[in-house]
Design a protein around this motif. Sequence first.
Motif, mmCIF file in Angstrom:
data_model
loop_
_atom_site.group_PDB
_atom_site.id
_atom_site.type_symbol
_atom_site.label_atom_id
_atom_site.label_comp_id
_atom_site.label_asym_id
_atom_site.label_seq_id
_atom_site.Cartn_x
_atom_site.Cartn_y
_atom_site.Cartn_z
ATOM 1 N N SER A 1 0.720 -1.176 0.116
ATOM 2 C CA SER A 1 -0.139 0.163 -0.110
ATOM 3 C C SER A 1 0.944 1.262 -0.087
ATOM 4 O O SER A 1 0.624 2.271 -0.545
ATOM 5 C CB SER A 1 -0.922 0.119 1.203
ATOM 6 O OG SER A 1 -1.599 -1.275 1.308
ATOM 7 N N GLU B 1 -8.254 -4.631 9.129
ATOM 8 C CA GLU B 1 -7.875 -3.333 8.520
ATOM 9 C C GLU B 1 -9.211 -2.508 8.261
ATOM 10 O O GLU B 1 -9.820 -2.050 7.284
ATOM 11 C CB GLU B 1 -7.109 -3.376 6.854
ATOM 12 C CG GLU B 1 -5.718 -3.785 7.114
ATOM 13 C CD GLU B 1 -4.765 -2.858 7.455
ATOM 14 O OE1 GLU B 1 -5.349 -1.508 7.505
ATOM 15 O OE2 GLU B 1 -3.616 -2.897 7.836
ATOM 16 N N ARG C 1 -9.573 1.018 6.547
ATOM 17 C CA ARG C 1 -9.286 0.961 5.359
ATOM 18 C C ARG C 1 -10.493 1.021 4.362
ATOM 19 O O ARG C 1 -10.727 1.361 3.096
ATOM 20 C CB ARG C 1 -8.370 -0.132 5.184
ATOM 21 C CG ARG C 1 -7.654 0.059 3.652
ATOM 22 C CD ARG C 1 -6.515 -1.002 3.708
ATOM 23 N NE ARG C 1 -5.345 -0.508 4.819
ATOM 24 C CZ ARG C 1 -4.378 -0.012 4.497
ATOM 25 N NH1 ARG C 1 -4.203 0.517 3.207
ATOM 26 N NH2 ARG C 1 -3.785 0.608 5.506
ATOM 27 N N GLN D 1 -7.744 1.895 -2.153
ATOM 28 C CA GLN D 1 -6.821 1.462 -1.233
ATOM 29 C C GLN D 1 -7.437 0.314 -0.529
ATOM 30 O O GLN D 1 -6.742 -0.639 -0.340
ATOM 31 C CB GLN D 1 -6.229 2.271 -0.165
ATOM 32 C CG GLN D 1 -4.963 3.301 -0.620
ATOM 33 C CD GLN D 1 -3.666 2.254 -0.646
ATOM 34 O OE1 GLN D 1 -3.790 1.107 -0.592
ATOM 35 N NE2 GLN D 1 -2.630 2.955 -0.480
ATOM 36 N N GLU E 1 1.170 4.640 5.742
ATOM 37 C CA GLU E 1 0.748 3.141 5.523
ATOM 38 C C GLU E 1 1.724 2.336 6.129
ATOM 39 O O GLU E 1 1.445 1.267 6.585
ATOM 40 C CB GLU E 1 0.908 2.890 3.658
ATOM 41 C CG GLU E 1 -0.457 3.463 3.068
ATOM 42 C CD GLU E 1 -1.726 2.712 3.491
ATOM 43 O OE1 GLU E 1 -1.425 1.692 4.134
ATOM 44 O OE2 GLU E 1 -2.597 2.949 3.012
ATOM 45 N N ASN F 1 -13.418 5.959 4.774
ATOM 46 C CA ASN F 1 -11.904 5.354 4.898
ATOM 47 C C ASN F 1 -10.852 6.342 5.402
ATOM 48 O O ASN F 1 -11.118 7.554 4.999
ATOM 49 C CB ASN F 1 -11.610 4.771 3.443
ATOM 50 C CG ASN F 1 -11.262 5.672 2.710
ATOM 51 O OD1 ASN F 1 -10.158 6.080 2.371
ATOM 52 N ND2 ASN F 1 -12.334 6.031 1.705
ATOM 53 N N GLN G 1 -7.680 6.584 4.853
ATOM 54 C CA GLN G 1 -7.005 7.447 3.636
ATOM 55 C C GLN G 1 -7.378 8.387 3.131
ATOM 56 O O GLN G 1 -6.891 9.686 2.811
ATOM 57 C CB GLN G 1 -6.247 6.547 2.666
ATOM 58 C CG GLN G 1 -5.027 5.605 3.190
ATOM 59 C CD GLN G 1 -3.820 6.680 3.152
ATOM 60 O OE1 GLN G 1 -3.832 7.792 3.191
ATOM 61 N NE2 GLN G 1 -2.630 6.045 3.350
#
Lengths: 531, 531
Positions: A117, A353, A356, A387, B121, B385, B387
């Motif tokens: 990632s 995760e 994410r 992602q 990350e 998410n 990110q």
Amino acid sequence: MSRTAVANLLRVSAVSLARAPTVAPRPLLSAVRSLHASAATMAPRKRKVFTYENLNPHVKQAEYAVRGELAIRAEALRKTLDSDQASTLSFDKIVNCNIGNPQQLGQQPITFLRQVSSLLEYPALLDDRNREATLKLFPADAIDRAKDMSKAIGSLGAYSHSMGIPAIRNSVAKFMEERDGFPANPDHIFLTAGASPGVQTILQALIAHDQVGVLVPIPQYPLYTAAISLCNGRAVPYYLDEEGAWTMRADEVRRAIAEARNGGTDVRALCVINPGNPTGNVLSKTDMEAIIKLCHKEGLLLMADEVYQTNVYYPKEQPWYSFKHVLCSMGGDVAKEVELVSFHSISKGMIGECGRRGGYFEVVNVDPRTIEELYKIASISLCPNVQGQVAVDIMVNPPQPGSESYDLYNTEMTHLYESLKRRAEKVAAALNQLEGVQCNRADGAMYLFPKITLPQRAIEAAEEAGKEADAFYTLALLDATGVCTVPGSGFLQRPGTFHFRSTFLPPEDELDGFIARLSKFHKEFFDKYRG
Amino acid sequence: MSRTAVANLLRVSAVSLARAPTVAPRPLLSAVRSLHASAATMAPRKRKVFTYENLNPHVKQAEYAVRGELAIRAEALRKTLDSDQASTLSFDKIVNCNIGNPQQLGQQPITFLRQVSSLLEYPALLDDRNREATLKLFPADAIDRAKDMSKAIGSLGAYSHSMGIPAIRNSVAKFMEERDGFPANPDHIFLTAGASPGVQTILQALIAHDQVGVLVPIPQYPLYTAAISLCNGRAVPYYLDEEGAWTMRADEVRRAIAEARNGGTDVRALCVINPGNPTGNVLSKTDMEAIIKLCHKEGLLLMADEVYQTNVYYPKEQPWYSFKHVLCSMGGDVAKEVELVSFHSISKGMIGECGRRGGYFEVVNVDPRTIEELYKIASISLCPNVQGQVAVDIMVNPPQPGSESYDLYNTEMTHLYESLKRRAEKVAAALNQLEGVQCNRADGAMYLFPKITLPQRAIEAAEEAGKEADAFYTLALLDATGVCTVPGSGFLQRPGTFHFRSTFLPPEDELDGFIARLSKFHKEFFDKYRG
């Protein structure tokens, strides 16, 4: 575009559209003004419109206890801990056992997933001119994997196909074929931002009117009742068998269907969570076959929530099978006709995760035109985040034996798995030591759901406080220890019984302290209310 | 949990719940079986249930042209290009001008954003023991920023607060305060996975019944009609003024409200897209004030889609203002009472991180209990998410003058901005050269929406083919050149007029070729149908 087509789309009359002036000539403008005046007279309006009273009643009705009263109280306590009032509390941190959120409690991410990632985020790292420097920080196979994925994806910053990147759907199909021994079609796989939006998309398409019913297990993960409520459908409860390690019984599902249909509910789908949340049950193949036959006979869409498929702690005694595998193994009309949607996620397992937001669902035996409609719904929100899609790819296609990263990957996965199993056993054993508490073993998932027989005086005190008795208990637990759980009432339970759900995710080196605080609180609570 | 509470949640009768047997004794089991038999007799069911015919009609009704017929055809052509049939096509690649997806067309990401994301990350990159190696690949200020964010976020892999990470909401509030000159409350800001899910959440809460109407501009971005359809509400069209550079006129909105209310529609909200999509219009402060006054008088929630706020190409002539700024500047009851939700996104501007799915909305003057309900809806899908949230933080708090990364950041942003402006002008000029085409300048956003006066014979040929005439034209364009646009009918337009939307995002070094192909096709099409 024709007037009728526009009107259909807008749900207004073609006539009224046709009437709309380009630049309104004076006489029309005055007509419009007088229309407007009369409308205002007819329907005088308050100034505020987006008020609680005015909101969609189905939104107001939805309940989601995992982030409900207890989680909100925990947030307030966390603010207190960060303030100069911290000393007023008898604990120094909040332990969020209300939600399966392993990395929040210190679980380390899987290194290979994060390496790939990270490499994909910053294209310069994949530039051969930087290879020497990059190799000081990343293993070569992670770099190679990131390069391959970069070719398949293009930019991480571009919208992907709304169903997900084709190459990643191919990976998922291959994974399922190997897992199940039956073909999987990448065009029947939708990548999603976690399992939850997938479940909501299916329910949104399925619930065609307010009499559509969806069977949900009791206890259940409250996403289901919340999403059904948002879609203005009817949740049809079937009870899991607590005495039978929380398995599901086809007879009980039949009872629920019959009763609901007699009451005018158009029962169309059956939700199954396997391994169970909050119960930890892993279904036997025999039970799964009975459920599939029932779906076939009753004309039910089978919605299989399989997000905990790798959290299976006694695989010899209680092996986990996917519904896809069992369905295809049954052969005949059943295998060809039963409609199945199964859900998976990167949030659980050893990957964990959650933040994410990645996952997928596969549709089996589903009308191609329905699939087109699901694609359309997905396209309205453009695409799941890329992602999250990347992480799905790594989950289903991890480092292979012999590769540079395999040993570390394998060590991390094994260590985590064994640790989760030890924690599940240790917390369950501790709970079973407590007065009035009975706790089934977690064969799978991340939770324990003990039954708690509360003293009568505690039940009365809860009633006085206007709370469910298990909410009363878990709020007291939170206030005394900082441990945040979810009362059984948030998952629903047989009337007159009380439970709570706790993850067993606190780190192993904090587990003794966690158990000691819980046990001390429990004893004091029972002493106080034993009467 | 009390029986009534359970029953309320499940929408079944408390009596029927109470009847559910723990382990069904034999006589009850037979009773259940006969119940079931009679239910089956009463309502014999087909085996398949998740069929197109059975689907939620509001799902079927929704249309989303940006990824509609043309995009699906483009996908098929792309597959042909990848196959041994490629030589049957007269072009060698698909140019996706149907969607504002800059990085798909080669736009490079903003380096600092990707560096920080990459560092977050893989936690090893923030480890001081690796600092020397990491400094060979990343600037120190990106490492520092990632470290700060890591502290504020915890793990990137953990679910965050459902409204978004508090520290990032603080950054957004600070950004808006500086932009607008008025306070912003972080607890009134929701981070989202792009603007689209935010719009859908607001509409889901707002549309309380099937007579609720939401004013949408025509032409509009089809998210609005699609989402209104999914929520079973009514889209109430108001026309933008093509001759007035696509501005919106309060008088026309009043006409639309009056007409809809007279027809029994309970008009509750006004959607405004500024800068406009697909129109490129930037609203004047005077027009915005008139719109706000109208919302105040009519009791409308103002939904302001401001995702193109940095794509403003003539800031001296046509400066962009946020609705929040104009509202607060107006003072008095208006500033205190008009309910506003404004949306922003990381997908547009010069950031262009579409695939990352990030954005936010702010609610102003909205009932606190409504905010709680919005929080509950967000919590059902757990969190946006992380990110995507990180990218929001970097968008609103980029490198500052004097910092190591500032010069590169500033060069990238300026270069992109100027390039977008040049491309907007060049494509518009080329379109205006074409027979029967009139194209307004794009003052903002990423699109041109030319009006096209098609030859009568082309309109007839389209009718014969069962297509809208502009869909017919754009399909022919796609088949001849590989350029994928969206017909005006997908955005809605005045009956009898035809348009198409094209982004001006092809790379500058490909723009001449792009224009040449488009122009050649157009001439041939007109020659063919001129009659």
